[in-house]
Design a protein around this motif. Structure first.
Motif, PDB file in Angstrom:
ATOM      1  N   ASN A   1     -83.276  61.423  44.429  1.00  0.00           N
ATOM      2  CA  ASN A   1     -82.524  62.600  44.876  1.00  0.00           C
ATOM      3  C   ASN A   1     -81.611  63.181  43.808  1.00  0.00           C
ATOM      4  OD1 ASN A   1     -83.594  62.480  47.565  1.00  0.00           O
ATOM      5  ND2 ASN A   1     -82.212  60.764  47.940  1.00  0.00           N
ATOM      6  N   ASN A   2     -82.060  63.122  42.567  1.00  0.00           N
ATOM      7  CA  ASN A   2     -81.270  63.739  41.499  1.00  0.00           C
ATOM      8  C   ASN A   2     -81.610  65.219  41.313  1.00  0.00           C
ATOM      9  OD1 ASN A   2     -79.693  61.450  40.585  1.00  0.00           O
ATOM     10  ND2 ASN A   2     -81.631  60.594  39.890  1.00  0.00           N
ATOM     11  N   LEU A   3     -82.727  65.642  41.870  1.00  0.00           N
ATOM     12  CA  LEU A   3     -83.091  67.061  41.874  1.00  0.00           C
ATOM     13  C   LEU A   3     -83.129  67.519  43.317  1.00  0.00           C
ATOM     14  CD1 LEU A   3     -86.143  67.268  39.413  1.00  0.00           C
ATOM     15  CD2 LEU A   3     -83.726  67.544  38.881  1.00  0.00           C
ATOM     16  N   ILE A   4     -83.137  68.856  43.509  1.00  0.00           N
ATOM     17  CA  ILE A   4     -83.320  69.337  44.876  1.00  0.00           C
ATOM     18  C   ILE A   4     -84.711  68.901  45.357  1.00  0.00           C
ATOM     19  CG2 ILE A   4     -81.701  71.265  44.705  1.00  0.00           C
ATOM     20  CD1 ILE A   4     -84.143  73.087  44.339  1.00  0.00           C
ATOM     21  N   PRO A   5     -84.802  68.527  46.650  1.00  0.00           N
ATOM     22  CA  PRO A   5     -86.033  67.910  47.159  1.00  0.00           C
ATOM     23  C   PRO A   5     -87.276  68.766  46.952  1.00  0.00           C
ATOM     24  CG  PRO A   5     -84.371  68.129  48.911  1.00  0.00           C
ATOM     25  CD  PRO A   5     -83.749  68.631  47.654  1.00  0.00           C
ATOM     26  N   GLY A   6     -87.168  70.076  47.122  1.00  0.00           N
ATOM     27  CA  GLY A   6     -88.323  70.960  47.002  1.00  0.00           C
ATOM     28  C   GLY A   6     -88.901  71.003  45.602  1.00  0.00           C
ATOM     29  N   LEU A   7     -88.096  70.698  44.594  1.00  0.00           N
ATOM     30  CA  LEU A   7     -88.597  70.658  43.221  1.00  0.00           C
ATOM     31  C   LEU A   7     -89.119  69.271  42.885  1.00  0.00           C
ATOM     32  CD1 LEU A   7     -89.011  71.900  40.404  1.00  0.00           C
ATOM     33  CD2 LEU A   7     -86.631  71.311  39.883  1.00  0.00           C
ATOM     34  N   GLU A   8     -88.346  68.256  43.260  1.00  0.00           N
ATOM     35  CA  GLU A   8     -88.715  66.885  42.903  1.00  0.00           C
ATOM     36  C   GLU A   8     -90.104  66.517  43.447  1.00  0.00           C
ATOM     37  OE1 GLU A   8     -86.199  63.601  44.350  1.00  0.00           O
ATOM     38  OE2 GLU A   8     -86.327  62.829  42.313  1.00  0.00           O
ATOM     39  N   SER A   9     -90.379  66.879  44.697  1.00  0.00           N
ATOM     40  CA  SER A   9     -91.663  66.505  45.298  1.00  0.00           C
ATOM     41  C   SER A   9     -92.830  67.156  44.561  1.00  0.00           C
ATOM     42  CB  SER A   9     -91.686  66.873  46.780  1.00  0.00           C
ATOM     43  OG  SER A   9     -91.546  68.268  46.934  1.00  0.00           O
ATOM     44  N   GLU A  10     -92.622  68.354  44.014  1.00  0.00           N
ATOM     45  CA  GLU A  10     -93.693  69.050  43.297  1.00  0.00           C
ATOM     46  C   GLU A  10     -93.981  68.426  41.934  1.00  0.00           C
ATOM     47  OE1 GLU A  10     -95.741  71.660  44.039  1.00  0.00           O
ATOM     48  OE2 GLU A  10     -95.054  71.484  46.105  1.00  0.00           O
ATOM     49  N   LEU A  11     -93.027  67.691  41.393  1.00  0.00           N
ATOM     50  CA  LEU A  11     -93.202  67.099  40.065  1.00  0.00           C
ATOM     51  C   LEU A  11     -94.009  65.796  40.122  1.00  0.00           C
ATOM     52  CD1 LEU A  11     -89.642  67.894  38.779  1.00  0.00           C
ATOM     53  CD2 LEU A  11     -91.722  68.540  37.573  1.00  0.00           C
TER      54      LEU A  11
END
Ligand code: ZN
Length: 167
Positions: A44-54
């Motif tokens: 959870n160091n990035l916003i969830p919508g971005l992290e999941s895409e990575l």
């Protein structure tokens, strides 16, 4: 040796180049001209919508990601501003619009951030909304590095890089 490409997974330290724009194309933030952003994936160091895409991307992969407010900084709440009397601040403190301030709820003891929107003669106007609340975010991201995290990094939930060690 394996020629299978390393992909972004839980507990990897990932470096990304990114440019963040709003739906009008205005640049909100970018790593251009600076070091890539390095973060610990899956904590959870990035916003969830971005992290999941990575997840699953490899070094060199690029992607455009659009994140709705619900998966970013949340919807904007109306009437979430408050005026704090100027004398509630230390006299030597320079308060300016755009600043984030930490406030403590005197009842629950919970600490949260508010954002200065305006300085008025009667006090400082703060907004409980994050400045990006209600904003759809467009990221152009490129993965530029992946390495396994150290056990310490995983235990702390953040990256330990030279000169950036917070506890
Ligand atoms: Zn640490």
């Amino acid at each position: 040796m394996s020629d299978e490409k390393k992909t972004v997974q839980q507990d990897d330290v990932v470096s990304i180049d990114y440019t963040l724009t709003d739906s009008q194309g205005n640049v909100i933030d970018s790593s251009e001209g600076a070091e890539p952003l390095e973060y610990l994936h899956g904590h959870n160091n990035l916003i969830p919508g971005l992290e999941s895409e990575l997840t699953g991307m490899s070094v060199g992969d690029e992607k455009q990601v659009t994140v709705a407010p619900e998966d970013a900084y949340g919807p904007r709440q109306e009437d979430a501003t408050q005026i704090i009397p100027t004398d509630a601040f230390p006299p030597d403190m320079q308060v300016e619009p755009g600043m984030a301030l930490e406030m403590r709820d005197t009842t629950t003891g919970q600490v949260f951030e508010v954002y200065v929107t305006e300085i008025r003669p009667e006090g400082v106007v703060v907004d409980f909304n994050h400045p990006l609340a209600g904003v759809t975010l467009n990221f152009d991201v490129k993965v530029v590095g992946i390495r396994p995290a150290t056990p310490d990094e995983i235990a702390h939930g953040h990256v330990h890089s030279a000169g950036h060690h917070h506890h």
